[in-house]
Design a protein around this motif. Structure first.
Motif, mmCIF file in Angstrom:
data_model
loop_
_atom_site.group_PDB
_atom_site.id
_atom_site.type_symbol
_atom_site.label_atom_id
_atom_site.label_comp_id
_atom_site.label_asym_id
_atom_site.label_seq_id
_atom_site.Cartn_x
_atom_site.Cartn_y
_atom_site.Cartn_z
ATOM 1 N N ASN A 259 -15.092 6.640 -31.168
ATOM 2 C CA ASN A 259 -15.350 8.082 -31.164
ATOM 3 C C ASN A 259 -16.571 8.381 -32.027
ATOM 4 O O ASN A 259 -16.448 8.853 -33.154
ATOM 5 N N PRO A 260 -17.758 8.103 -31.524
ATOM 6 C CA PRO A 260 -18.961 8.370 -32.331
ATOM 7 C C PRO A 260 -19.054 9.855 -32.670
ATOM 8 O O PRO A 260 -18.605 10.692 -31.875
ATOM 9 N N PRO A 261 -19.643 10.155 -33.827
ATOM 10 C CA PRO A 261 -19.750 11.579 -34.197
ATOM 11 C C PRO A 261 -20.738 12.321 -33.289
ATOM 12 O O PRO A 261 -21.734 11.752 -32.852
ATOM 13 N N VAL A 262 -20.387 13.562 -33.049
ATOM 14 C CA VAL A 262 -21.278 14.432 -32.261
ATOM 15 C C VAL A 262 -22.019 15.324 -33.243
ATOM 16 O O VAL A 262 -21.397 15.989 -34.075
ATOM 17 N N ALA A 263 -23.346 15.331 -33.131
ATOM 18 C CA ALA A 263 -24.140 16.148 -34.056
ATOM 19 C C ALA A 263 -23.912 17.620 -33.767
ATOM 20 O O ALA A 263 -23.543 17.998 -32.645
ATOM 21 N N ALA A 264 -24.142 18.405 -34.813
ATOM 22 C CA ALA A 264 -24.054 19.858 -34.619
ATOM 23 C C ALA A 264 -25.019 20.256 -33.523
ATOM 24 O O ALA A 264 -26.114 19.711 -33.402
ATOM 25 N N ARG A 265 -24.625 21.245 -32.734
ATOM 26 C CA ARG A 265 -25.409 21.594 -31.550
ATOM 27 C C ARG A 265 -26.525 22.574 -31.894
ATOM 28 O O ARG A 265 -26.311 23.759 -32.075
ATOM 29 N N PRO B 21 -20.935 24.456 -38.168
ATOM 30 C CA PRO B 21 -19.534 24.820 -38.103
ATOM 31 C C PRO B 21 -19.177 25.600 -39.358
ATOM 32 O O PRO B 21 -19.675 25.314 -40.434
ATOM 33 N N GLY B 22 -18.367 26.572 -39.218
ATOM 34 C CA GLY B 22 -17.948 27.341 -40.383
ATOM 35 C C GLY B 22 -18.918 28.433 -40.754
ATOM 36 O O GLY B 22 -18.729 29.102 -41.766
ATOM 37 N N ARG B 23 -20.010 28.607 -39.973
ATOM 38 C CA ARG B 23 -20.945 29.688 -40.277
ATOM 39 C C ARG B 23 -20.233 31.024 -40.046
ATOM 40 O O ARG B 23 -19.525 31.197 -39.067
ATOM 41 N N ARG C 98 -19.939 43.007 -30.908
ATOM 42 C CA ARG C 98 -20.260 41.635 -30.502
ATOM 43 C C ARG C 98 -20.594 40.814 -31.734
ATOM 44 O O ARG C 98 -21.391 41.216 -32.571
ATOM 45 N N MET C 99 -19.965 39.647 -31.810
ATOM 46 C CA MET C 99 -20.141 38.812 -32.999
ATOM 47 C C MET C 99 -20.865 37.524 -32.637
ATOM 48 O O MET C 99 -20.665 36.959 -31.569
ATOM 49 N N PHE C 100 -21.692 37.086 -33.568
ATOM 50 C CA PHE C 100 -22.435 35.844 -33.365
ATOM 51 C C PHE C 100 -22.353 34.996 -34.618
ATOM 52 O O PHE C 100 -22.323 35.519 -35.731
ATOM 53 N N THR C 101 -22.324 33.701 -34.406
ATOM 54 C CA THR C 101 -22.446 32.790 -35.549
ATOM 55 C C THR C 101 -23.779 32.057 -35.500
ATOM 56 O O THR C 101 -24.167 31.425 -36.469
ATOM 57 N N ASP C 102 -24.434 32.146 -34.368
ATOM 58 C CA ASP C 102 -25.702 31.443 -34.182
ATOM 59 C C ASP C 102 -26.837 32.463 -34.165
ATOM 60 O O ASP C 102 -26.856 33.365 -33.325
ATOM 61 N N PRO C 103 -27.791 32.344 -35.073
ATOM 62 C CA PRO C 103 -28.892 33.312 -35.070
ATOM 63 C C PRO C 103 -29.686 33.293 -33.760
ATOM 64 O O PRO C 103 -30.277 34.306 -33.384
ATOM 65 N N ALA C 104 -29.673 32.142 -33.087
ATOM 66 C CA ALA C 104 -30.393 32.071 -31.808
ATOM 67 C C ALA C 104 -29.736 32.983 -30.782
ATOM 68 O O ALA C 104 -30.417 33.687 -30.026
ATOM 69 N N ASP C 105 -28.417 32.949 -30.761
ATOM 70 C CA ASP C 105 -27.703 33.825 -29.824
ATOM 71 C C ASP C 105 -27.946 35.293 -30.166
ATOM 72 O O ASP C 105 -28.121 36.135 -29.277
ATOM 73 N N LEU C 106 -27.947 35.584 -31.463
ATOM 74 C CA LEU C 106 -28.214 36.962 -31.882
ATOM 75 C C LEU C 106 -29.626 37.378 -31.463
ATOM 76 O O LEU C 106 -29.845 38.493 -30.976
ATOM 77 N N ALA C 107 -30.572 36.451 -31.638
ATOM 78 C CA ALA C 107 -31.955 36.760 -31.253
ATOM 79 C C ALA C 107 -32.048 37.057 -29.764
ATOM 80 O O ALA C 107 -32.691 38.029 -29.353
ATOM 81 N N VAL C 108 -31.397 36.234 -28.953
ATOM 82 C CA VAL C 108 -31.452 36.454 -27.505
ATOM 83 C C VAL C 108 -30.791 37.784 -27.145
ATOM 84 O O VAL C 108 -31.280 38.528 -26.295
ATOM 85 N N ASP D 89 -30.007 41.009 -43.311
ATOM 86 C CA ASP D 89 -30.591 40.435 -44.525
ATOM 87 C C ASP D 89 -29.519 39.715 -45.341
ATOM 88 O O ASP D 89 -29.704 38.573 -45.786
ATOM 89 N N THR D 90 -28.404 40.376 -45.504
ATOM 90 C CA THR D 90 -27.325 39.788 -46.297
ATOM 91 C C THR D 90 -26.805 38.512 -45.636
ATOM 92 O O THR D 90 -26.585 37.489 -46.298
ATOM 93 N N TRP D 91 -26.641 38.568 -44.327
ATOM 94 C CA TRP D 91 -26.097 37.411 -43.592
ATOM 95 C C TRP D 91 -27.071 36.218 -43.638
ATOM 96 O O TRP D 91 -26.662 35.081 -43.869
ATOM 97 N N LEU D 92 -28.354 36.501 -43.447
ATOM 98 C CA LEU D 92 -29.344 35.409 -43.469
ATOM 99 C C LEU D 92 -29.361 34.733 -44.838
ATOM 100 O O LEU D 92 -29.464 33.503 -44.936
ATOM 101 N N LYS D 93 -29.255 35.556 -45.887
ATOM 102 C CA LYS D 93 -29.284 34.965 -47.230
ATOM 103 C C LYS D 93 -27.999 34.179 -47.478
ATOM 104 O O LYS D 93 -28.033 33.085 -48.055
ATOM 105 N N LYS D 94 -26.899 34.708 -47.004
ATOM 106 C CA LYS D 94 -25.628 34.029 -47.189
ATOM 107 C C LYS D 94 -25.629 32.681 -46.465
ATOM 108 O O LYS D 94 -25.124 31.687 -46.973
ATOM 109 N N GLU D 95 -26.208 32.665 -45.286
ATOM 110 C CA GLU D 95 -26.240 31.426 -44.503
ATOM 111 C C GLU D 95 -27.481 30.578 -44.815
ATOM 112 O O GLU D 95 -27.757 29.596 -44.119
ATOM 113 N N GLU D 96 -28.211 30.996 -45.851
ATOM 114 C CA GLU D 96 -29.406 30.270 -46.289
ATOM 115 C C GLU D 96 -30.417 30.095 -45.153
ATOM 116 O O GLU D 96 -30.977 29.021 -44.955
ATOM 117 N N LEU D 97 -30.542 31.135 -44.382
ATOM 118 C CA LEU D 97 -31.529 31.121 -43.295
ATOM 119 C C LEU D 97 -32.730 32.002 -43.620
ATOM 120 O O LEU D 97 -33.609 32.193 -42.784
#
Lengths: 868, 240
Positions: free
Chosen positions: A313-319, A325-327, A336-346, A368-376
């Motif tokens: 069972n080789p590890p699968v990299a984050a997509r 995970p856990g964002r 509408r909720m997003f965990t991926d900034p790319a999805d939010l951007a789209v 702003d708060t979310w980006l800083k929290k997620e270190e983005l």
């Protein structure tokens, strides 16, 4: 002669025991298509080339595809093989074929039974013969799912394909990137080989493969965007095949069998969460997730697949971006909720109004708060959203920048409209396109959009086309504005400013297309508007920055110039004006006569300056006789110039015409319509006597006097033609009639001049009559052209501009053609001949003094009618 | 030409005996204890500098270090304009040299957050004092705290010899009107972010500074607290 191999309209390569020519609903055509031989009458039945018949006996067509037609053939030894005959001019990689023709590669490379090429009328045709194979993987999947799927079968096929890929990449030393199911074929013993070599490339770390990619879109990995064709590429395709092995359908296929659009495929492929709900088995989900990893560096390859096949069972990299995970989720509008900034951007790019609503509310602070929290926060400067509440342009520019930071693979959109290079050009054609362009230019939208990935050849992680446009546009607009302001025509008005921005954008993105629109038409270029003329005289190139700015200024100002073009002043009678015109005619006539004398004397320079007193006298007398002969024609010409040209340009035109006629007089027919009055004749003769005593003094005095009189005549004529309201009818019938008169008159005059020049022509005895004879023959054609001019609507002037030189060319080569005699209007011949007969031997003068001015009057009338 | 308005205040708070924070505006050094903000305004095309420094209480002579830093930066204003990071580096070296030469100043250190206003606006920052960008409904921190997860500072001006300092420098392009908040940790460590967001965006710079310090006092003001509310207009945007 062998017919070239035809090309089908729906290409697919099929080879197998149950061949089919028609494209199957599930097959996916490759993106690139090669040069095409001319189709035959029945493209469904290709013909086997004669050149190959001594080698192979064709048995059946196995299929047709993007590269050519595959035949089942029999060799002279009785073996059945497959022969692929490429389309004409479709190149075959002979070096690759030579490389692959090794027995040690046989396990996963089909046996090559020969290859070569021959010349056809449509270019070289290559062919390659390979062992006959059983079926494509595509066929195999369909048949297996129809008969009943088994996990063992899927696992066996996957193992075989993975080993084959590994074999190709390591043993063969080539990277097969076009390994969609159509291009895998099964031997009778169950072995799979790669049969399409068009997508085989050498291994390089990153290779440009041009603007198109020879691979099916649904099977290509996201790195296709930046054209990185490395080792991980075919493993992504294996992931797509693995999905198909489990589900029986492709990942981007709707339940009804339709494929999703390319745009949707691109988005899902690069951004979307991997939807594996149709894959029941957990281990297979893991395999597919590993193979369909967005980042090539983290994608499963042979090592992981081999481990997985062995039960690991080789590890699968984050997509991709999303994988964290856990964002924590961020809530966009409507819950509408997003965990991926790319999805939010789209989501924001897709829904600009929702994004505006969100960001002008508490969205900015939440983001702003979310980006800083997620270190983005280091990937997007939230100051891009500064001032968003005061200007929506700034806000949408911020949204675009957010997309560039987190979803650069999608098409950049600003206010919901595409702002990649093609999208911008398309937007310009929309009703508010120029207004939109203004916002794009002023808001540095291009610079931000340049951060998205594009498909231009040579562009890397940024779009060089948009970056260049972003750098050039502000300077171009500024320079063009400076030229416009400096022209003295006044400041830019709002509509013009928008047009300036729009055309500037088009000019940097599509210079040739923009240049066609911006270049003023000849009529507008000649408009007699003082501020316009210096600018209109320039013919700028689009290859220099200054040229582009000048062209832009011309394009913007041409409408103003056309509007301010002087019109005929009508309805007001001015006695002073009439007197000035009469005075100008008389004085111009004198000037022209003087110019003719000077020209004649100078053209007899040897006689005048080296012939002694007698020579001087002879030269002076020649000049005087020319004056006598030309006196009346020049008077007519003076009248016409003053009335038709109407400006000071008439004086220069008169002097040049008189000098030219003086020089050419010995070769011209006599003007016999009338002779000079005796008074004038005696004056001219006595003057000649005077000048005979000192020809140089005469030349100086005549020239000086002529110049002084010319200056006087110029002072009586306006600098620009007077403006006024046109009273010409814009009725199309009137325009057609004027066009016919203009063209027929011009034709007659041009034929007469042609006959005068080529005096050997048998018809020079009666040039006017012969010209009338030809005129009756071509009148129908001229009438058709006149009708076309009248029906051209807004392009009337343009059509006329083309028609005039065309008629001149026609007149230069026109002959009576017996085969076209049915078109000749014979009943018009007699009237036209009679009319021409009025001029007798003075046809040349009639052409010069009557027909050419008549053409000018009619052309001008058409222009006024169009203006009206 | 720009018009710059700064409301500045610094205080020892309710717990500390002394104030190791230092604030300087346009070269003016604020007194150590203030009860009300001071409003300073300048319309100029010349560069102007606003600095908040927080001398480290755990080190010797923190108040000396913070005063030395703000004074040195103002004295070397042309150098700050030319290269803010290098100017900060020189202050760091001077503090180290001072600490090495005088035992009572050994290891003295300070944070410093400077806002330099020229044609562009430049932030230069070391430590855990902060600069925010402020507009109604939106506050974002422009500086990154140089701290470890436990809160220990990873970068300061001065301190123990042998440590490099790499200031954070960022530019903010000019706009019609910009509001910044510079503060020491006595504010942002104890006042809720929502309160900061609301009070910092008050229309008047003076009112904003006063409200923020009051909020710190209401939170107990356990540390020295310094606040500079800086508002920058393009000339002509506002008439006083």
């Amino acid at each position: 002669m062998t017919e070239p191999v035809p090309r089908p309209s729906t290409p697919t390569v099929q080879q197998g025991s149950n061949p089919t020519v028609a494209q199957h609903g599930k097959s996916v055509p490759t993106v690139q298509q090669g040069p095409v031989a001319a189709p035959r009458e029945n493209p469904e039945t290709p013909e086997f080339p004669d050149q190959l018949r001594d080698r192979f006996e064709p048995l059946a067509v196995l299929g047709t595809g993007t590269e050519g037609v595959v035949w089942r053939c029999r060799t002279p030894q009785g073996d059945e093989i497959a022969v692929k005959v490429h389309w004409a001019n479709h190149k075959a990689d002979t070096a690759l074929l030579a490389h692959l023709d090794r027995s040690e590669f046989r396990r996963h490379v089909p046996q090559l039974c020969g290859h070569g090429s021959f010349i056809s009328p449509y270019g070289p045709i290559h062919w390659v013969a390979i062992e006959l194979l059983e079926a494509t993987l595509d066929q195999e999947i369909r048949e297996r799912f129809a008969a009943g799927w088994s996990a063992g079968w899927a696992l066996g096929v996957l193992r075989e394909l993975a080993q084959a890929l590994h074999f190709w990449q390591t043993e063969v030393g080539r990277n097969p990137i076009d390994v969609k199911p159509d291009n895998w074929m099964r031997r009778a013993n169950g072995q799979y080989v790669v049969v399409d070599f068009g997508g085989v490339v050498g291994f390089t770390a990153s290779q440009q493969i041009g603007s198109t990619t020879m691979a099916a879109r649904a099977y290509t990995p996201p790195e296709q965007y930046w054209q990185e064709k490395g080792g991980p590429w075919p493993w992504w395709t294996l992931g797509e095949i693995a999905y198909q092995l489990c589900t029986g359908h492709m990942r981007f296929q709707r339940p009804n069998g339709e494929m999703l659009s390319d745009e949707v495929i691109n988005r899902i492929r690069a951004l979307g969460e991997l939807d594996l709900t149709d894959v029941a088995d957990e281990r297979w989900r893991s395999l597919i997730s590993g193979l369909l990893t967005t980042d090539p560096a983290d994608r499963w390859g042979w090592v992981q697949v081999e481990d997985w096949l062995a039960g690991g069972n080789p590890p699968v990299a984050a997509r991709g971006h999303a994988a964290a995970p856990g964002r924590s989720p961020i809530t966009f509008v409507d819950g509408r909720m997003f965990t991926d900034p790319a999805d939010l951007a789209v989501a924001m790019l897709d829904n600009p109004h929702a994004a505006e609503r969100w960001l002008t509310g508490d969205g900015r602070q939440v983001l702003d708060t979310w980006l800083k929290k997620e270190e983005l926060q280091n990937r997007f400067d939230v100051l891009r959203l500064r001032g968003a509440t005061t200007g929506s342009a700034r806000l949408h520019s911020g949204v675009l920048a957010f997309g560039a930071a987190f979803a650069p693979e999608v098409t950049p959109r600003y206010r919901g409209r595409p702002v990649d290079s093609d999208g911008l050009v398309a937007v310009l054609a929309e009703p508010d396109g120029f207004e939109f362009a203004g916002e794009v230019v002023l808001g540095d939208v291009l610079g931000t959009a340049g951060g998205y990935r594009c498909r231009h050849h040579g562009c890397g992680e940024r779009c060089a086309v948009l970056d260049r446009a972003a750098a050039e546009l502000p300077v171009l607009v500024q320079d063009a504005e400076r030229i416009i302001t400096g022209s003295g025509s006044g400041a830019l008005q709002s509509g013009e400013r928008e047009r300036l921005h729009g055309m500037a954008l088009l000019l940097v993105l599509r210079p040739d297309e923009a240049a066609r629109v911006l270049r003023p038409s000849p009529w507008v270029r000649l408009a007699n508007v003082p501020w316009w003329r210096p600018l209109a005289k320039q013919f700028p190139s689009t290859s220099t920055a200054h040229g582009r700015a000048t062209l832009l200024a011309q394009g913007i100002l041409q409408e103003r110039a056309a509007l301010q073009r002087p019109r005929r002043e009508t309805g007001r009678f001015s006695a002073r004006g009439v007197l000035r015109k009469i005075g100008a005619v008389v004085v111009l006539w004198y000037v022209m006569i003087a110019a003719a004398w000077v020209a004649v004397v100078l053209s007899n320079g040897d006689l005048a300056f080296n012939g002694g007193p007698d020579g001087e006298r002879q030269a002076a007398t020649l000049g005087a006789s020319a004056q006598m002969v030309l006196a009346l024609p020049l008077m007519v010409l003076a009248v016409e110039l003053v009335l038709l040209v109407r400006t000071r340009g008439a004086v220069a035109a008169g002097v040049v015409s008189a000098a030219a006629l003086g020089v050419a007089l010995p070769h011209l027919p006599l003007f016999t319509a009338a002779s000079s009055p005796d008074l004038i004749a005696s004056q001219v003769t006595s003057l000649a006597e005077v000048w005979a005593e000192g020809i140089v003094v005469g030349l100086v005095l005549m020239t000086a006097g002529g110049l002084a009189l010319a200056s006087l005549a110029r002072s009586w004529l306006p600098e620009t033609a007077p403006r006024g309201v046109s009273r010409w009818s814009s009725n199309r019938a009137v325009i057609a009639l004027m066009a016919l008169v203009a063209l027929a008159s011009l034709f007659w005059a041009a034929v007469v001049l042609r006959l005068m020049i080529y005096s050997a022509d048998v018809s020079t005895a009666d040039p006017g009559g012969y010209a009338a004879f030809l005129q009756s023959g071509y009148l129908l054609a001229l009438a058709a052209v006149a009708a076309a001019i009248a029906l051209s609507g807004r392009n009337t002037i343009g059509t006329l501009t083309v028609a005039v030189p065309a008629v001149l060319v026609l007149a230069a080569i026109a002959k009576p053609l017996p085969e076209l005699r049915f078109l000749w209007l014979l009943f018009l011949r007699e009237p036209l001949l009679s009319f021409a007969g009025l001029w007798g031997q003075a046809a040349f003068w009639a052409a010069l003094l009557v027909h050419v001015p008549l053409t000018v009057v009619c052309v001008r009338g058409i222009r006024r009618a169009v203006d009206a | 030409m720009k018009r710059v308005e700064v409301a500045a205040i610094t205080s020892r708070g309710l717990v500390r005996a002394g104030n190791e924070d230092r604030v300087s505006v346009f070269g003016w050094l604020a007194p150590r204890e203030m009860t009300e903000p001071v409003l300073l305004t300048r319309a100029t095309s010349e560069p102007v500098l606003v600095v908040v420094a927080d001398g480290l209480g755990g080190h010797q002579a923190g108040e000396v270090a913070s005063e030395f830093a703000v004074t040195a930066l103002h004295t070397a204003l042309p150098d700050v304009v030319a290269d803010p990071a290098q100017a900060f580096g020189r202050v760091h070296e001077d503090l180290l040299a001072l600490g090495a030469s005088q035992p009572e100043f050994e290891s003295m250190a300070t944070t410093a957050t400077a806002l330099l206003i020229t044609d562009v606006i430049t932030l230069c920052h070391v430590g855990d004092s902060r600069a925010y960008y402020v507009e109604p409904g939106f506050v974002t921190q422009l500086t990154t705290d140089h701290t470890e997860p436990g809160g220990a500072l990873t970068q300061v001006l001065g301190g123990r010899p042998g440590r490099e300092v790499v200031p954070q420098v960022r530019e903010v392009d000019s706009a019609d009107c910009l509001r910044f908040l510079l503060c020491s940790d006595g504010l942002h460590s104890y006042v809720d972010a929502a309160v900061v967001r609301e009070e910092a965006a008050l229309e008047s710079s003076f009112g904003a500074a006063r409200a923020l310090v009051r909020a710190a006092f209401e939170a107990g003001a356990p540390d020295n607290v310094s606040v500079c509310v800086v508002t920058v207009w393009l000339e002509g945007e506002r008439d006083d």
